[in-house]
Design an enzyme around this catalytic site. Structure first.
Site, PDB file in Angstrom:
ATOM      1  N   ASP A  36     -57.674 -61.435  26.650  1.00 20.57           N
ATOM      2  CA  ASP A  36     -56.545 -60.926  25.882  1.00 20.57           C
ATOM      3  C   ASP A  36     -56.441 -59.423  26.123  1.00 20.57           C
ATOM      4  O   ASP A  36     -57.327 -58.833  26.749  1.00 20.57           O
ATOM      5  CB  ASP A  36     -56.646 -61.272  24.385  1.00 20.57           C
ATOM      6  CG  ASP A  36     -57.966 -60.874  23.755  1.00 20.57           C
ATOM      7  OD1 ASP A  36     -58.814 -60.261  24.447  1.00 20.57           O
ATOM      8  OD2 ASP A  36     -58.162 -61.163  22.571  1.00 20.57           O
TER       9      ASP A  36
ATOM     10  N   TYR B 270     -56.351 -55.281  25.966  1.00 22.22           N
ATOM     11  CA  TYR B 270     -57.196 -54.270  25.339  1.00 22.22           C
ATOM     12  C   TYR B 270     -56.644 -53.953  23.955  1.00 22.22           C
ATOM     13  O   TYR B 270     -55.432 -53.734  23.798  1.00 22.22           O
ATOM     14  CB  TYR B 270     -57.222 -52.988  26.174  1.00 22.22           C
ATOM     15  CG  TYR B 270     -57.821 -53.155  27.554  1.00 22.22           C
ATOM     16  CD1 TYR B 270     -59.138 -53.567  27.725  1.00 22.22           C
ATOM     17  CD2 TYR B 270     -57.064 -52.892  28.698  1.00 22.22           C
ATOM     18  CE1 TYR B 270     -59.694 -53.717  28.988  1.00 22.22           C
ATOM     19  CE2 TYR B 270     -57.606 -53.027  29.971  1.00 22.22           C
ATOM     20  CZ  TYR B 270     -58.919 -53.447  30.116  1.00 22.22           C
ATOM     21  OH  TYR B 270     -59.464 -53.593  31.361  1.00 22.22           O
TER      22      TYR B 270
ATOM     23  N   PHE C 120     -56.867 -56.991  32.790  1.00 16.20           N
ATOM     24  CA  PHE C 120     -57.836 -55.994  33.249  1.00 16.20           C
ATOM     25  C   PHE C 120     -57.217 -54.628  33.555  1.00 16.20           C
ATOM     26  O   PHE C 120     -57.948 -53.649  33.687  1.00 16.20           O
ATOM     27  CB  PHE C 120     -58.626 -56.495  34.464  1.00 16.20           C
ATOM     28  CG  PHE C 120     -59.461 -57.704  34.172  1.00 16.20           C
ATOM     29  CD1 PHE C 120     -60.659 -57.582  33.484  1.00 16.20           C
ATOM     30  CD2 PHE C 120     -59.047 -58.980  34.557  1.00 16.20           C
ATOM     31  CE1 PHE C 120     -61.439 -58.700  33.190  1.00 16.20           C
ATOM     32  CE2 PHE C 120     -59.818 -60.097  34.265  1.00 16.20           C
ATOM     33  CZ  PHE C 120     -61.018 -59.964  33.586  1.00 16.20           C
TER      34      PHE C 120
ATOM     35  N   HIS D  88     -68.572 -62.521  34.493  1.00 15.98           N
ATOM     36  CA  HIS D  88     -67.531 -61.592  34.054  1.00 15.98           C
ATOM     37  C   HIS D  88     -67.932 -60.163  34.425  1.00 15.98           C
ATOM     38  O   HIS D  88     -69.126 -59.831  34.447  1.00 15.98           O
ATOM     39  CB  HIS D  88     -67.364 -61.724  32.537  1.00 15.98           C
ATOM     40  CG  HIS D  88     -66.134 -61.099  31.997  1.00 15.98           C
ATOM     41  ND1 HIS D  88     -66.043 -59.751  31.717  1.00 15.98           N
ATOM     42  CD2 HIS D  88     -64.929 -61.631  31.667  1.00 15.98           C
ATOM     43  CE1 HIS D  88     -64.840 -59.483  31.235  1.00 15.98           C
ATOM     44  NE2 HIS D  88     -64.142 -60.594  31.196  1.00 15.98           N
TER      45      HIS D  88
END
Length: 257
Positions: free
Chosen positions: A94, A96, A107, A215
């Protein structure tokens, strides 16, 4: 967005956005306004009602003082470039939750954000080690999106300061439809899935080739993200399928907003 990642500092909070959500009246107006490509609007038509309902929910929350991120015009930004141009899918979680950071692409961060979010900084480290390209000081990944890299979060909005707060709001149905459209369209297309949450989506993307690893979060990057070479591997798979590789180099200067 890495839900374990806390910002190093916050930019001065901008005024709460009051412009309408561009999908409040459906996908037709959103496409006409340039917020969604026409072929994405067609692909997302089965969840148009869900989008309208999400807009109503967001408006109600905003009326209570909740700051919705990203800015309304950027919420559907992953769908701004045509579906027909898609070559790589990069799934995030989701946006920031720090005001002034999210730009609607997974990202990515708005050009003025410093220091960079730590997951993005790790992505840049791997980008340089994998491809040799220099990395910029900014976090704007629009140059990738413009080449057909679909930088899609699983959930497209968040409340400021509250990571994961808009999960189960209905966005999962929207991104399910997006993944189904990509799988139906087929290749040349590659999916990059970082972390267990993204990798759980792999069955929905079959038969798209998948590159999976840990990740890029600081908590997991050294457990399989670093050294995974996702960028050169994606290009090799694209070429193998008869496609054109991505130029992963980013502009060194931050794009003007």
């Amino acid at each position: 967005m890495d839900t374990h990642e806390t910002p190093l500092f916050e930019l001065p909070a901008p005024a709460i956005a009051t412009e309408p959500f561009p999908f409040a009246n459906g996908l037709g107006p959103a496409a006409a306004g340039g917020f969604v490509a026409e072929d994405w609007a067609q692909a997302l038509a089965p969840v148009e009602g869900t989008l309208v309902q999400i807009a109503r929910t967001l408006e109600a929350r905003r009326a209570t003082g909740e700051r919705i991120l990203p800015a309304p015009g950027n919420i559907l930004r992953a769908f701004k470039r045509p579906l027909a141009e898609a070559r790589v899918l990069v799934m995030g979680q989701d946006p920031y939750p720090t005001p002034g950071h999210s730009m609607g692409l997974s990202f990515a961060a708005l050009p003025q954000v410093h220091p960079l979010p730590r997951s993005l900084k790790n992505i840049y480290t791997e980008l340089h080690e994998d491809t040799g390209v220099p990395v910029p000081a900014h976090g704007d990944l629009s140059a990738w999106a413009n080449q057909g890299v679909v930088l899609l979060n699983r959930v497209l909005t968040v409340a400021a300061g509250d990571a994961g707060s808009h999960r189960k709001l209905g966005w999962e149905s929207v991104t399910d439809a997006a993944m189904a459209a990509l799988a139906a369209r087929g290749g040349p297309l590659v999916a990059i899935l970082w972390g267990k949450d993204a990798q759980a989506l792999a069955p929905a993307l079959a038969p798209i080739p998948i590159i999976a690893s840990a990740h890029p979060s600081p908590l997991s990057a050294r457990r399989g993200f670093f050294g995974s070479k996702p960028f050169t591997r994606a290009n090799a798979l694209l070429v193998e399928a008869g496609g054109t590789p991505i130029d992963w180099a980013l502009p060194m200067a931050a794009p003007r907003s």
